[in-house]
Design an enzyme around this catalytic site. Structure first.
Site, PDB file in Angstrom:
ATOM      1  N   LYS A 172       0.834  -1.204   0.000  1.00 57.29           N
ATOM      2  CA  LYS A 172       0.000   0.000   0.000  1.00 57.29           C
ATOM      3  C   LYS A 172       0.868   1.253   0.000  1.00 57.29           C
ATOM      4  CE  LYS A 172      -4.104  -2.063   2.057  1.00 57.29           C
ATOM      5  NZ  LYS A 172      -4.869  -2.279   3.270  1.00 57.29           N
ATOM      6  N   LYS A 187      -4.271  -6.937 -12.453  1.00 58.85           N
ATOM      7  CA  LYS A 187      -5.266  -7.342 -11.455  1.00 58.85           C
ATOM      8  C   LYS A 187      -6.338  -6.252 -11.344  1.00 58.85           C
ATOM      9  CE  LYS A 187      -5.704  -7.906  -6.454  1.00 58.85           C
ATOM     10  NZ  LYS A 187      -6.233  -6.811  -5.732  1.00 58.85           N
ATOM     11  N   LYS A 217      -9.589  -1.383  -7.249  1.00 61.32           N
ATOM     12  CA  LYS A 217     -10.071   0.001  -7.150  1.00 61.32           C
ATOM     13  C   LYS A 217      -8.936   0.989  -7.383  1.00 61.32           C
ATOM     14  CE  LYS A 217     -12.543  -1.766  -3.597  1.00 61.32           C
ATOM     15  NZ  LYS A 217     -12.153  -2.104  -2.251  1.00 61.32           N
TER      16      LYS A 217
HETATM   17  P1  ADP Z   1      -9.059  -3.609  -4.249  1.00 61.63           P
HETATM   18  O1  ADP Z   1      -7.778  -4.205  -4.798  1.00 61.63           O
HETATM   19  O2  ADP Z   1     -10.033  -3.294  -5.322  1.00 61.63           O
HETATM   20  O3  ADP Z   1      -8.799  -2.426  -3.324  1.00 61.63           O
HETATM   21  P2  ADP Z   1      -9.471  -5.073  -1.846  1.00 61.63           P
HETATM   22  O4  ADP Z   1      -7.994  -5.114  -1.602  1.00 61.63           O
HETATM   23  O5  ADP Z   1     -10.321  -4.190  -0.978  1.00 61.63           O
HETATM   24  O6  ADP Z   1      -9.731  -4.728  -3.374  1.00 61.63           O
HETATM   25  O7  ADP Z   1     -10.015  -6.568  -1.797  1.00 61.63           O
HETATM   26  C1  ADP Z   1     -11.157  -6.982  -1.114  1.00 61.63           C
HETATM   27  C2  ADP Z   1     -11.285  -8.478  -1.346  1.00 61.63           C
HETATM   28  O8  ADP Z   1     -11.554  -8.749  -2.740  1.00 61.63           O
HETATM   29  C3  ADP Z   1     -10.022  -9.264  -0.974  1.00 61.63           C
HETATM   30  O9  ADP Z   1     -10.378 -10.393  -0.220  1.00 61.63           O
HETATM   31  C4  ADP Z   1      -9.425  -9.680  -2.298  1.00 61.63           C
HETATM   32  O10 ADP Z   1      -8.859 -10.963  -2.219  1.00 61.63           O
HETATM   33  C5  ADP Z   1     -10.598  -9.670  -3.259  1.00 61.63           C
HETATM   34  N1  ADP Z   1     -10.158  -9.166  -4.567  1.00 61.63           N
HETATM   35  C6  ADP Z   1      -9.840  -7.892  -4.889  1.00 61.63           C
HETATM   36  N2  ADP Z   1      -9.488  -7.769  -6.183  1.00 61.63           N
HETATM   37  C7  ADP Z   1      -9.562  -9.022  -6.703  1.00 61.63           C
HETATM   38  C8  ADP Z   1      -9.317  -9.566  -8.009  1.00 61.63           C
HETATM   39  N3  ADP Z   1      -8.937  -8.786  -9.022  1.00 61.63           N
HETATM   40  N4  ADP Z   1      -9.492 -10.892  -8.195  1.00 61.63           N
HETATM   41  C9  ADP Z   1      -9.892 -11.682  -7.157  1.00 61.63           C
HETATM   42  N5  ADP Z   1     -10.138 -11.242  -5.909  1.00 61.63           N
HETATM   43  C10 ADP Z   1      -9.974  -9.924  -5.674  1.00 61.63           C
END
Ligand code: ADP
Ligand code: TRP
Length: 321
Positions: A111, A190, A193
């Site tokens: 992060k 990947k 957000k």
């Molecule tokens: P972001 O990367 O959008 O900020 P988060 O880190 O808040 O998402 O992830 C929340 C949950 O969603 C986690 O448990 C994560 O494993 C899952 N997740 C996020 N992005 C993906 C993705 N591209 N593919 C599969 N699972 C994901």
């Protein structure tokens, strides 16, 4: 078995969140002696520091969960910030958490590398997450692979606490679904957000269509054979399909004759078929704010009862009673 998981209201939920976190968790709703699913809004404050935005994301998160099928009669759905014991336990746990443990957290480093401010809260994020889990004596924590280390840290912190103050906290197990793929975003990285490459779960039809039609592909013509393994359109589409149907679609890609435009249209149809009923349900829920309020108040009450009992135990163990 007591099951617990959570999601941050830190942005509009997307297909990656659904297939990677929500869908696997939906399978556990109503299982065990209790299943809890929380919207971790204290955690979201580490990255969302605009009050209007946080309000919107919190409201959206509860509507999204209900629309996706989290049944409040079977699972305890609640906001973390409605149960003040989370921060109290987090403080107590922080006093037994070695600095070195937190310094090894991969997610913190990731992060900071992405440009998120290295606040104390971001650094101690895993301690608050440990409190989320340990407060409810959760034994099973279904999470995405990226969260496995955090659940292991919650275990390590519980062991430290029990060694210092006697057996008071239950050790949780992370539950990782190996078969859950990482969903690529519209740019092939990947979906996240923070990369601006998402296909939202509940955006307007136009926004969804635009996102899907904008998925980056190579420049192969309609007749040319295509490689499903490297194609983001296919990699997203496969999550909607059974193994057999995904394999049949992969064969169609390899055979040639399917242009990327048509492949994207197929994906859009799959999206609408899968999420259409949930989208309709969400529309309905938007008109029932009293019901939604009731759900979260009821959830906080049920969660609060368990949290209070644990804190009583913890306060006794450390000598605060
Ligand atoms: P972001 O990367 O959008 O900020 P988060 O880190 O808040 O998402 O992830 C929340 C949950 O969603 C986690 O448990 C994560 O494993 C899952 N997740 C996020 N992005 C993906 C993705 N591209 N593919 C599969 N699972 C994901
Ligand atoms: N850190 C998790 C994520 O970003 C969210 C979370 C907070 C969580 N507390 C939790 C998940 C407790 C499971 C259990 O996805």
């Amino acid at each position: 078995m007591r099951i617990l998981s959570g999601i941050q209201p830190s942005g509009q939920l997307h297909l990656g969140n659904y297939f990677g976190s929500m869908k696997p968790n939906l399978e556990y709703v109503g299982k065990g002696d209790m299943s809890l699913y929380m919207i971790v809004d204290f955690h979201a404050l580490t990255t969302v520091q605009n009050p209007d935005e946080l309000r919107t994301f919190r409201n959206d998160a509860i509507l999204d969960l209900l629309a996706c099928g989290f049944d409040p009669d079977k699972a305890t759905l609640f906001f973390q910030s409605h149960v003040p014991e989370h921060t109290e336990l987090s403080w107590i746990l922080s006093t037994v958490t070695p600095m070195g443990l937190l310094e090894r957290a991969v997610s913190y480093k990731d992060k900071v590398q992405k440009g998120i401010a290295a606040s104390v809260g971001l650094f101690t994020y895993p301690v608050l997450m440990a409190a989320d889990i340990l407060l409810y004596d959760a034994t099973l924590v279904p999470v995405g692979r990226d969260q496995k280390q955090h659940v292991e840290m919650a275990r390590d912190i519980a062991v430290k606490f029990n060694n210092a103050f006697g057996e008071s906290l239950i050790l949780p197990e992370p539950k990782i679904r190996d078969e859950v793929a990482v969903i690529p975003g519209t740019d092939g990285q990947k979906m996240s957000k923070s990369y601006g490459n998402t296909i939202p779960l509940f955006g307007s039809e136009k926004v969804i269509q635009k996102a899907i039609m904008g998925i980056v592909t190579d420049s192969k013509g309609v007749a040319e054979p295509k490689d499903p393994e490297t194609c983001a359109v296919f990699q997203i589409h496969r999550s909607f399909l059974s193994k057999e149907d995904a394999s049949a679609l992969a064969d169609t890609y390899r055979a040639g004759g399917l242009g990327y435009g048509d492949a994207k249209k197929l994906l859009f149809t799959a999206y609408m078929d899968a999420f259409g009923p949930m989208r309709a349900k969400r529309e309905e829920l938007m008109k029932k704010s009293d019901y939604v309020q009731e759900v979260v108040q009821d959830g906080a009450k049920k969660a609060g009862k368990v949290a209070k009992a644990t804190m009583e135990r913890v306060r006794k163990a450390v000598g605060l009673i």
